[in-house]
Design a protein around this motif. Structure first.
Motif, PDB file in Angstrom:
ATOM      1  N   ALA A  63       0.829  -1.208   0.000  1.00 28.60           N
ATOM      2  CA  ALA A  63       0.000   0.000   0.000  1.00 28.60           C
ATOM      3  C   ALA A  63       0.867   1.262   0.000  1.00 28.60           C
ATOM      4  N   ALA A  64       1.967   1.242   0.744  1.00 26.45           N
ATOM      5  CA  ALA A  64       2.875   2.389   0.764  1.00 26.45           C
ATOM      6  C   ALA A  64       3.498   2.595  -0.612  1.00 26.45           C
ATOM      7  N   PHE A  65       3.883   1.509  -1.253  1.00 23.93           N
ATOM      8  CA  PHE A  65       4.417   1.578  -2.620  1.00 23.93           C
ATOM      9  C   PHE A  65       3.414   2.245  -3.550  1.00 23.93           C
ATOM     10  N   GLU A  66       2.156   1.839  -3.465  1.00 24.85           N
ATOM     11  CA  GLU A  66       1.141   2.394  -4.365  1.00 24.85           C
ATOM     12  C   GLU A  66       0.921   3.881  -4.102  1.00 24.85           C
ATOM     13  N   ARG A  67       0.909   4.290  -2.849  1.00 26.27           N
ATOM     14  CA  ARG A  67       0.739   5.710  -2.539  1.00 26.27           C
ATOM     15  C   ARG A  67       1.900   6.541  -3.096  1.00 26.27           C
ATOM     16  N   LEU A  68       3.112   6.021  -2.957  1.00 25.06           N
ATOM     17  CA  LEU A  68       4.265   6.749  -3.470  1.00 25.06           C
ATOM     18  C   LEU A  68       4.241   6.815  -4.993  1.00 25.06           C
ATOM     19  N   ARG A  69       3.799   5.744  -5.621  1.00 25.92           N
ATOM     20  CA  ARG A  69       3.684   5.754  -7.079  1.00 25.92           C
ATOM     21  C   ARG A  69       2.692   6.814  -7.527  1.00 25.92           C
ATOM     22  N   ILE A  70       1.552   6.880  -6.867  1.00 24.52           N
ATOM     23  CA  ILE A  70       0.529   7.861  -7.223  1.00 24.52           C
ATOM     24  C   ILE A  70       1.030   9.283  -6.987  1.00 24.52           C
ATOM     25  N   LYS A  71       1.877   9.463  -5.971  1.00 28.40           N
ATOM     26  CA  LYS A  71       2.416  10.781  -5.658  1.00 28.40           C
ATOM     27  C   LYS A  71       3.515  11.215  -6.631  1.00 28.40           C
ATOM     28  N   GLY A  72       3.919  10.321  -7.534  1.00 31.08           N
ATOM     29  CA  GLY A  72       4.872  10.715  -8.565  1.00 31.08           C
ATOM     30  C   GLY A  72       6.310  10.300  -8.338  1.00 31.08           C
ATOM     31  N   PHE A  73       6.552   9.389  -7.403  1.00 30.21           N
ATOM     32  CA  PHE A  73       7.910   8.889  -7.197  1.00 30.21           C
ATOM     33  C   PHE A  73       8.152   7.728  -8.163  1.00 30.21           C
ATOM     34  N   THR A  74       8.302   8.056  -9.414  1.00 31.12           N
ATOM     35  CA  THR A  74       8.203   7.056 -10.475  1.00 31.12           C
ATOM     36  C   THR A  74       9.393   7.009 -11.431  1.00 31.12           C
ATOM     37  N   SER A  75      10.413   7.823 -11.214  1.00 32.47           N
ATOM     38  CA  SER A  75      11.466   7.897 -12.227  1.00 32.47           C
ATOM     39  C   SER A  75      12.256   6.608 -12.364  1.00 32.47           C
ATOM     40  N   ARG A  76      12.219   5.739 -11.351  1.00 28.54           N
ATOM     41  CA  ARG A  76      12.947   4.468 -11.419  1.00 28.54           C
ATOM     42  C   ARG A  76      12.035   3.276 -11.682  1.00 28.54           C
ATOM     43  N   LEU A  77      10.770   3.563 -11.988  1.00 32.72           N
ATOM     44  CA  LEU A  77       9.858   2.469 -12.342  1.00 32.72           C
ATOM     45  C   LEU A  77      10.071   2.065 -13.790  1.00 32.72           C
ATOM     46  N   MET A  78       9.945   0.775 -14.056  1.00 35.87           N
ATOM     47  CA  MET A  78      10.074   0.250 -15.403  1.00 35.87           C
ATOM     48  C   MET A  78       8.685  -0.045 -15.957  1.00 35.87           C
ATOM     49  N   PRO A  79       8.436   0.282 -17.233  1.00 30.26           N
ATOM     50  CA  PRO A  79       7.212  -0.227 -17.859  1.00 30.26           C
ATOM     51  C   PRO A  79       7.297  -1.740 -17.878  1.00 30.26           C
ATOM     52  N   THR A  80       6.378  -2.405 -17.215  1.00 27.68           N
ATOM     53  CA  THR A  80       6.531  -3.846 -17.008  1.00 27.68           C
ATOM     54  C   THR A  80       6.521  -4.635 -18.301  1.00 27.68           C
ATOM     55  N   GLY A  81       5.945  -4.080 -19.340  1.00 24.02           N
ATOM     56  CA  GLY A  81       5.928  -4.790 -20.614  1.00 24.02           C
ATOM     57  C   GLY A  81       7.252  -4.745 -21.338  1.00 24.02           C
ATOM     58  N   THR A  82       8.202  -3.906 -20.860  1.00 21.08           N
ATOM     59  CA  THR A  82       9.489  -3.775 -21.546  1.00 21.08           C
ATOM     60  C   THR A  82      10.653  -4.161 -20.662  1.00 21.08           C
ATOM     61  N   VAL A  83      10.379  -4.870 -19.556  1.00 15.69           N
ATOM     62  CA  VAL A  83      11.452  -5.266 -18.655  1.00 15.69           C
ATOM     63  C   VAL A  83      12.370  -6.265 -19.351  1.00 15.69           C
TER      64      VAL A  83
END
Length: 224
Positions: A199-219
């Motif tokens: 749940a904490a991960f999801e809240r941070l993602r929604i808040k825009g802490f996303t620069s190190r996230l990978m599009p899962t379809g291109t991993v």
């Protein structure tokens, strides 16, 4: 401005990423390349404590490290370890890896070529990469025992050492995404992720802490 909720959520993820292993003597210490030269410091300290007779530093460069480590992460780590008194004869280099999967596979090849027999690995990483790196090692190098190590510091101390709170939280979030996604790709073992952490991960993602996230379809099949 980072909200109190975001700090609290990041702290939950930070605490989860630690494996809480106690260092013990291993066949080799492997320092995983990154932007954080502190990994080399910890690896050198463990070597001086007699925790491993040989070190492998692994890593090329990435967009995050190209400017600050132009000769490559492994090379800069080695230079730092030598400054800290580790003998050159104790350090092997793996300078090609661009992700953790390659760190592991290429390190295996370097050690095999050097004739180093490996039954256990002291895996040194950034603090928030312990769990993800452990999970990948157990999948990609299952025949060895893995002991995780990193700098012993609080999240606040680590943020101060890096000097960029948003980047650190982005990386903490990115590491958690990989814990969640990589088992489905055959890159890591499954690990239990508590509901509060997810749940904490999801809240941070929604808040825009996303620069190190990978599009899962291109991993990449080698992992990030």
């Amino acid at each position: 401005m980072i909200s109190a909720q975001a700090w609290a959520d990041a702290q939950l993820l930070w605490d989860y990423h630690f494996m809480h292993h106690s260092p013990r003597p291993c066949s080799v210490a492997v320092g995983l390349g990154s932007h954080d030269l502190g990994v080399a410091d910890v690896t050198a300290e463990l070597y001086h404590q007699g925790m491993a007779p040989v070190i492998v530093f692994t890593g090329a460069t990435s967009p995050t490290t190209r400017a600050r480590m132009p000769r490559g992460e492994a090379v800069h780590y080695r230079e730092r370890a030598l400054q800290l008194g580790v003998p050159d004869s104790a350090v092997l280099l793996e300078p090609r890896a661009t992700n953790t999967g390659e760190n592991i596979e290429f390190t295996k090849a370097v050690l095999a070529e050097a004739g180093v027999k490996v039954s256990s690995v002291l895996l040194v990483s950034k603090p928030y990469e312990e769990r993800r790196s452990y999970a990948m090692m157990r999948k990609l190098w299952p025949e060895v025992e893995v002991v995780c190590a990193s700098a012993r510091m609080s999240m606040g101390e680590y943020v101060d050492s890096i000097g960029d709170a948003h980047m650190v939280i982005d990386m903490i979030v990115g590491a958690l995404q990989r814990v969640l996604v990589f088992p489905r790709l055959g890159l890591a073992i499954e690990q239990d992720v508590p509901d509060a952490v997810a749940a904490a991960f999801e809240r941070l993602r929604i808040k825009g802490f996303t620069s190190r996230l990978m599009p899962t379809g291109t991993v990449s099949r080698s992992g990030g």
